[in-house]
Design a protein around this motif. Structure first.
Motif: not given
Length: 233
Positions: A106-124
């Motif tokens: 829920a906290r991560s950016t909702a992209t299809i192949n997004g990583h579950v654990f991300q930084g504030p910038d949405g990157q892994p």
């Protein structure tokens, strides 16, 4: 438990793990969820950081390990296959781990192949940054020095203390062979083996006592307490 060899690092106890997770929950909830998943499943750090949304099936209480995240020359992040063929497998989710993954998703950016654990910038999350943050949180909680990989050993230790078989632990950690698991955790099997012989002794004593009372009593179906579980009130 036997004293470990000098080259063996002693993992945290369950009490220390709870203290660490509680501290993380108070000061850094996002990292608390990451470490909750690692401790609750025994994932390798790279496997947790490489976990992508399609690989998490919360309704089915399972996740699939398909990648590991690493840094080339400590800089460029790359996704590679898991460590071994057997590492590419499914891992069941407990309620605690499923809840942590749900919060992280829920906290991560909702992209299809997004990583579950991300930084504030949405990157892994960068593995080195995760390692630094782990030690910051550990020191804040005044806990002994261990590495993130030691949390994988902690998961195995907790399972062994709960009388889970070595074969099941090997499957859960996705080791290439059962002998790999047995070799890594040989120092932990002492208590399990001792519990086994103590159970044999206890059963013999109980049947012997019953036989003295009633020679015709059947010498089977004698219930015994689990020697690895404390029954103190």
């Amino acid at each position: 438990m036997r004293r470990p060899r000098p080259d063996e690092r002693v993992p945290w106890s369950a009490e220390q793990a709870v203290a660490f997770l509680s501290h993380c929950r108070n000061v850094d909830p996002a990292f608390a969820d990451l470490f909750e998943v690692i401790i609750g499943t025994g994932l390798r750090k790279g496997e947790a950081l490489g976990l992508q949304r399609p690989c998490v099936r919360l309704d089915d209480r399972v996740m699939y390990i398909r990648h590991t995240l690493s840094a080339v020359d400590n800089h460029e992040l790359v996704l590679t296959p898991p460590k071994t063929r057997k590492s590419r497998n499914w891992v069941p989710l407990s309620e605690r781990v499923a809840a942590a993954l749900q919060r992280a998703t829920a906290r991560s950016t909702a992209t299809i192949n997004g990583h579950v654990f991300q930084g504030p910038d949405g990157q892994p999350l960068h593995p080195a940054a995760v390692r630094r943050r782990f030690h910051e949180l550990r020191e804040q909680a005044a806990l002994p020095h261990v590495t993130i990989h030691d949390l994988r050993h902690l998961a195995a230790t907790l399972a062994l203390e709960g009388n889970v078989s070595m074969a099941v632990i090997s499957k859960t950690l996705r080791h290439s062979t059962l002998s790999t698991t047995a070799n890594i955790y040989s120092h932990l099997t002492w208590d399990v083996a001792r519990a086994a012989v103590n159970t044999i002794e206890a059963r013999l004593h109980l049947v012997q006592a019953r036989t003295r009372h009633d020679p015709d009593a059947p010498a089977h179906d004698v219930g015994l307490p689990n020697p690895l579980v404390s029954h103190a009130s």
